[in-house]
Write a protein that holds these residues in place. Structure first.
Motif, short mmCIF file in Angstrom:
data_model
loop_
_atom_site.label_atom_id
_atom_site.label_comp_id
_atom_site.label_asym_id
_atom_site.label_seq_id
_atom_site.Cartn_x
_atom_site.Cartn_y
_atom_site.Cartn_z
N ASN A 158 34.49 19.26 37.73
CA ASN A 158 35.91 18.98 38.04
C ASN A 158 36.09 17.83 39.02
N LYS A 159 34.96 17.35 39.55
CA LYS A 159 35.00 16.28 40.57
C LYS A 159 35.90 16.67 41.74
N SER A 160 35.77 17.92 42.17
CA SER A 160 36.59 18.41 43.28
C SER A 160 35.73 19.24 44.22
N GLY A 161 36.16 19.29 45.49
CA GLY A 161 35.43 20.04 46.49
C GLY A 161 36.36 20.70 47.49
N GLN A 162 35.77 21.55 48.32
CA GLN A 162 36.54 22.31 49.30
C GLN A 162 36.05 21.99 50.71
N ASN A 163 36.99 22.14 51.66
CA ASN A 163 36.68 21.98 53.08
C ASN A 163 36.00 20.63 53.35
N PHE A 164 36.76 19.58 53.09
CA PHE A 164 36.25 18.22 53.25
C PHE A 164 36.52 17.71 54.66
N THR A 165 35.54 17.00 55.22
CA THR A 165 35.69 16.38 56.54
C THR A 165 35.13 14.96 56.48
N TYR A 166 35.87 14.05 57.10
CA TYR A 166 35.43 12.65 57.19
C TYR A 166 35.55 12.21 58.65
N GLU A 167 34.44 11.70 59.22
CA GLU A 167 34.43 11.30 60.62
C GLU A 167 34.07 9.82 60.72
N HIS A 168 34.81 9.10 61.55
CA HIS A 168 34.54 7.67 61.77
C HIS A 168 34.25 7.44 63.25
N PHE A 169 33.11 6.81 63.53
CA PHE A 169 32.71 6.51 64.90
C PHE A 169 32.63 5.01 65.10
N GLU A 170 32.82 4.60 66.32
CA GLU A 170 32.52 3.24 66.76
C GLU A 170 31.66 3.37 68.01
N GLY A 171 30.36 3.07 67.83
CA GLY A 171 29.42 3.37 68.90
C GLY A 171 29.24 4.88 69.00
N ASN A 172 29.39 5.41 70.19
CA ASN A 172 29.29 6.86 70.39
C ASN A 172 30.66 7.53 70.46
N GLU A 173 31.70 6.78 70.18
CA GLU A 173 33.06 7.30 70.33
C GLU A 173 33.69 7.56 68.96
N MET A 174 34.21 8.76 68.77
CA MET A 174 34.91 9.08 67.53
C MET A 174 36.31 8.49 67.57
N LYS A 175 36.64 7.70 66.52
CA LYS A 175 37.95 7.08 66.46
C LYS A 175 38.96 7.92 65.68
N TYR A 176 38.52 8.54 64.60
CA TYR A 176 39.41 9.45 63.88
C TYR A 176 38.59 10.42 63.03
N LYS A 177 39.26 11.51 62.68
CA LYS A 177 38.62 12.55 61.89
C LYS A 177 39.65 13.07 60.88
N ILE A 178 39.23 13.14 59.61
CA ILE A 178 40.12 13.58 58.54
C ILE A 178 39.66 14.94 58.04
N PHE A 179 40.63 15.86 57.89
CA PHE A 179 40.35 17.19 57.32
C PHE A 179 41.17 17.34 56.03
N ALA A 180 40.63 18.12 55.09
CA ALA A 180 41.38 18.48 53.88
C ALA A 180 40.78 19.75 53.32
N SER A 181 41.66 20.65 52.87
CA SER A 181 41.16 21.89 52.27
C SER A 181 40.57 21.65 50.89
N ASN A 182 41.01 20.55 50.24
CA ASN A 182 40.50 20.23 48.91
C ASN A 182 40.47 18.72 48.73
N ILE A 183 39.42 18.24 48.04
CA ILE A 183 39.30 16.83 47.71
C ILE A 183 39.00 16.70 46.22
N ARG A 184 39.67 15.76 45.56
CA ARG A 184 39.47 15.55 44.12
C ARG A 184 39.38 14.06 43.84
N TYR A 185 38.37 13.70 43.05
CA TYR A 185 38.19 12.28 42.70
C TYR A 185 39.06 11.94 41.50
#
Length: 340
Positions: A150-177
Motif C-alpha cells: 500500500n506504500k503506507s506506514g504508521q507512526n512516522f517521525t522526521y527529524e532535522h538537525f543542524e549540527g547538534n541542534e534540532m531545528k524541527y520535528k515532524i509527526f504523523a499518525s500515517n504516511i502514504r507515498y
C-alpha cells in the motif's frame, strides 16, 4: 560434481515451483534467465562442498587402486603428494573469489527479484517494522510499521538537525507515498520548529509534502547486500552504518563470506585428501559417507552462526570465520595423522 548436482537442483526446484509459474503466466524467457541465475547463485554458495566431494571421489579411486601406496613407497613425501591438490585448490579458489566478488551479485539480483516477483508475492522481503534510518548528515526518519503493497506506514517521525541542534520535528499518525507526484501524504500532521528558545507548532489533518528521501529508505530490501559487487558493497555498508540500519549484521556476513569461501576451499581440500587417501575395507562408499557427514557439519555451523549474526548483535566476524577456524584445526590434525 557441478554437472551432476546443478541439473538435479534445477529439476527439483522446477517441480516445486512450476505450478506458481503457470499460475502467474511467467514468460519462458524469464524462467530461462532465472535458472541461469539459479545455477550461478547456488554454484557460488556450494563451490567448496562440490570441490570437497570431488577430491574425496578422485582420491578414493587412487587409494582403492593402491596408487597412493605406490607413490609413498617410492619415496614421495605426503607433502609432495598434496602439492597438486593445493595448486588445483588455488585455481578453483581464485575463480570462486572472482565469482563471489562480481558474477554472483548479478545472479543474486536476478534470482531474488524473480522469486519475490512471481513466487512469493505475499511474503515479506523488506524490513517493515521499526524502520529507523539516517538518510543524510542532518535528517532522520522513523516509521513503526510500513506496508510496501500500500506504500503506507504508521507512526512516522522526521527529524532535522543542524549540527547538534534540532531545528524541527515532524509527526504523523500515517504516511502514504503518492506515485503521481512523488510526494508523501501525512495524516494528523504536526510540526514542531525550534528557533533558539522559541517553539512553534503547526497542525493539519492532512499535509502533502515533498520529503528528501526515497521510498526505498522506508523499505530497505533484506537481500540488497547480496546484489552488489565488492566495491559497491563497502560503500553500501558505510552508508547504512551512517543511517543506523538494523541490518548491518546481515550485510557484514555477506561481505566477509566473499573472503571466507575461497579460504574454506583450501581447508576442505586438505580434509578431503587426508580422509580419503587411506585405503579402507568399505572402499569409496565409506570415504564418501565420512565426507558427506563432515560437509553437513560444516554447513550446519556456517548456517547457525550466520543466522545468529544476522538476527542479533553476535559478531559477524566470529560467525563467518568460526567454522573455518574449527575445520582448519581439524584439517591440520587429519593431515598430520595421514602423514603418519
Amino acid at each position: 560434481m557441478l554437472l551432476l548436482f546443478v541439473p538435479i537442483g534445477i529439476t527439483v526446484d522446477l517441480a516445486e515451483k512450476v505450478g506458481k509459474m503457470l499460475e502467474n503466466d511467467v514468460p519462458f524467457g524469464e524462467v530461462a534467465y532465472y535458472y541461469l541465475d539459479f545455477t550461478v547463485y547456488f554454484a557460488n554458495l556450494l563451490f567448496p562442498l562440490f570441490l570437497f566431494l570431488s577430491v574425496i571421489w578422485f582420491t578414493s579411486k587412487l587409494a582403492n587402486n593402491t596408487e597412493i601406496v605406490a607413490f609413498l613407497s617410492s619415496g614421495v613425501s605426503f607433502s609432495r603428494f598434496l602439492r597438486p591438490y593445493i595448486i588445483g585448490a588455488t585455481i578453483v579458489a581464485s575463480f570462486a573469489l572472482f565469482l563471489g566478488m562480481y558474477l554472483a551479485p548479478i545472479a543474486s539480483q536476478g534470482f531474488n527479484e524473480f522469486k519475490f516477483k512471481y513466487l512469493r508475492k505475499n511474503r515479506k522481503v523488506q524490513q517493515t517494522r521499526d524502520v529507523y534510518q539516517q538518510i543524510n548528515d542532518n535528517d532522520y526518519i522513523y516509521v513503526s510499521n510500513f506496508i510496501p503493497r500500500n506504500k503506507s506506514g504508521q507512526n512516522f517521525t522526521y527529524e532535522h538537525f543542524e549540527g547538534n541542534e534540532m531545528k524541527y520535528k515532524i509527526f504523523a499518525s500515517n504516511i502514504r507515498y503518492t506515485e503521481e507526484d512523488s510526494t508523501y501524504q501525512l495524516t494528523n500532521y504536526m510540526k514542531r520548529s525550534f528557533n533558539n528558545s522559541i517553539e512553534t507548532v503547526e497542525r493539519e489533518n492532512r499535509k502533502q509534502l515533498d520529503l528528501p528521501f526515497e521510498l526505498e529508505d522506508l523499505t530497505p530490501v533484506q537481500y540488497a547486500a547480496e546484489t552488489k559487487s565488492y566495491g559497491d558493497l563497502l560503500k553500501f555498508i558505510a552508508a547504512e552504518k551512517r543511517r543506523g540500519s538494523p541490518n548491518i549484521g546481515r550485510y557484514e556476513v555477506v561481505k566477509l563470506r566473499k573472503w571466507s569461501i575461497p579460504v574454506s576451499i583450501f581447508i576442505l581440500t586438505i580434509i578431503a585428501v587426508a580422509v580419503s587417501s587411506v585405503k579402507r575395507r568399505g572402499g569409496m562408499g565409506v570415504n564418501l559417507a565420512v565426507g558427506i557427514a563432515i560437509a553437513m557439519i560444516y554447513v550446519f555451523f556456517d548456517k547457525v552462526f550466520g543466522v545468529m549474526a544476522e538476527q542479533s548483535n553476535f559478531s559477524a566476524l566470529v560467525a563467518v570465520w568460526f567454522p573455518n577456524v574449527i575445520f582448519g584445526i581439524l584439517a591440520i590434525y587429519l593431515l598430520q595423522n595421514a602423514k603418519r
